[in-house]
Design an enzyme around this catalytic site. Sequence first.
Site, PDB file in Angstrom:
ATOM      1  N   GLU A  69     -18.298  -7.006  -6.178  1.00 33.33           N
ATOM      2  CA  GLU A  69     -18.365  -7.503  -5.397  1.00 33.33           C
ATOM      3  C   GLU A  69     -18.174  -7.275  -4.173  1.00 33.33           C
ATOM      4  O   GLU A  69     -18.720  -7.171  -2.684  1.00 33.33           O
ATOM      5  CB  GLU A  69     -18.691  -8.940  -5.294  1.00 33.33           C
ATOM      6  CG  GLU A  69     -18.851  -9.662  -5.114  1.00 33.33           C
ATOM      7  CD  GLU A  69     -19.729 -11.077  -4.581  1.00 33.33           C
ATOM      8  OE1 GLU A  69     -19.870 -11.827  -4.072  1.00 33.33           O
ATOM      9  OE2 GLU A  69     -19.187 -11.344  -6.219  1.00 33.33           O
ATOM     10  N   GLU A  75     -17.602 -15.628   7.967  1.00 33.02           N
ATOM     11  CA  GLU A  75     -17.905 -14.579   8.422  1.00 33.02           C
ATOM     12  C   GLU A  75     -17.953 -14.062   9.636  1.00 33.02           C
ATOM     13  O   GLU A  75     -18.584 -14.578  10.190  1.00 33.02           O
ATOM     14  CB  GLU A  75     -18.699 -14.400   7.173  1.00 33.02           C
ATOM     15  CG  GLU A  75     -18.803 -12.338   7.170  1.00 33.02           C
ATOM     16  CD  GLU A  75     -19.591 -12.707   5.811  1.00 33.02           C
ATOM     17  OE1 GLU A  75     -19.803 -11.605   5.419  1.00 33.02           O
ATOM     18  OE2 GLU A  75     -20.152 -13.795   5.063  1.00 33.02           O
TER      19      GLU A  75
END
Length: 577
Positions: free
Chosen positions: A412, A368
């Site tokens: 989400e 990420e």
Amino acid sequence: MASSVAAARHSLGRFMDSESANYGISTLRISSRPSNYIGFPHKRYQLYVLSMNGCKGNPYFPLGTIGTRTLPPVPSHSVALDNLTSAISDLKHNPPPFSSGIIRLQVPIQQQMDAIDWLHAQDQLLPCCFFSGRSPNESYNLFIENSKNNQNSCNSNLVSVAGVGSAVFFRHLHPFSYNDWKSIKRFLSTECPLIRAYGAIRFDARTNISSEWEPFGSFYFMIPQMPNDRLSLMSLKISQCLLQLLHGMMLFHGHGKRQSMNFKLGFLRQVSSMIIKLSRQVPRTFVFSSKHTPSKEYWDLAVNRALKKISSDSALTKVVLARSSRVVTTTDVDPVTLLACLQGEGKNAYQFCLQPPNAPAFIGNTPEQLFRRKCLGVESDALAATCARGGTMTEDLQIELDLLSSPKYHLEFSIVRESIRQKLEDVCNSVIVEPKKAVRKLPRVQHLYAKLVGKLRREDDEFQILSSLHPTPAVCGFPTEDARLLIAETEVFDRGMYAGPVGWIGGGESEFAVGIRSALVEKGVGALIYAGTGIVEGSDPSQEWKELDLKVSQYTKLLKLEVSLREKVTSFEDYWL
């Protein structure tokens, strides 16, 4: 031979003690750990590291100079060390005229070597750092400026770097602030783009710091004294006379400059020229003990509590709860070797290592990106929702389709994507999201993913990006403050730098990943492995626990835990005893 080495180290230690007393130099002696150090037994290192805390200076006080000098190319690492030693000796006898600053001496080396192999050879030389970015085709760079004025800062393209020693370090217990960012920027220049500060920031600076994270403070950055990058460039950064500036001393005269050079020569003698390629395989080990905090029983209670809060009238729609798994092995687990093995587990992911003096190593293999800035161009990843890879191509494709069509996973993911978009729009003239929702496949897991790119209004907005993007809903929840408070009330371990920003700051660019898929590791001791999962309406505690196991499997596979795991379940009360 051993006695001469011991005598040299003793002499170096006495010199450093003398230099510290006479010139106010901050000297860190790497010795045994404090008695309240949790999880890692006492160890003693015999090396010394000279550093100084850049946060103690005036963040608006300019340096005398920041410059780079390039020496002729050499065929090998050992010849490069000899040439650097000669260059330092020349500077000792002919010191530069400025009163403060950093000089970078760099030597192109024809001998090919990986930065992580070089770092492994510098055993116990602390502090140390490593950062490896993703491959260039992972980046869109839609708004990168290529004007002549920005040419130096926009064309460095350093893929990975390993560094030992610190020309300057930046550490404090207070939360990372604009003045701290300015303090770091003082030592950087667009004219010298490879002078960079590498480090990490705590997930939540308002929580108490546990003993294993104390050496990192609320944030820890270092400009390495000697970095070695993947392009086979070595350099030694000299902060001569800079120490007095940060400590408010009178200006050094010639004698002080020579003593500073003496330390650089002593440091160079500790650097190894014997580089051996790592096998990328952790030696077989037996797990002496392992335990999760929280245990499965208390995890279920925590998730159900979060779900009850989400389903109530509160604004909370998502919270990310995490787990710490302590693993103790009977044989050495070397953090650099483990990190090298993780590189094979995460293609197009960030790998990092940060180890201050008298501390374990914080390592990670994270997919990420928090953000990347290059001139006025900025980009960020939205990454959320996790599923395993399939055993066959057909199974893997079906999981991908389920991931894309699941309402729970879409909720989400959309929370993360829209939060990042809003924060980028606060500092950018325009923001593009492309792709809007796709699947990113990693060796063991796959996620929903989007790329956001924008163009900053001004480069100084970099601090606002860093402070506003962290923590993202992917590692905290939404709304951020509601989720942060619930995490602080629920979790019974210190996340430290886990899930915090980790990366580097340069003169004209910077890059930060999110410190997930990470662990605290110390050679000969074991590891604390961290993982988290997003809790939204519809989450199941048992499924989320399995997701945690999946995320840490890149570590457990390497440590042979998938076969030999012996879990010791503990309660909250046991943890505090």
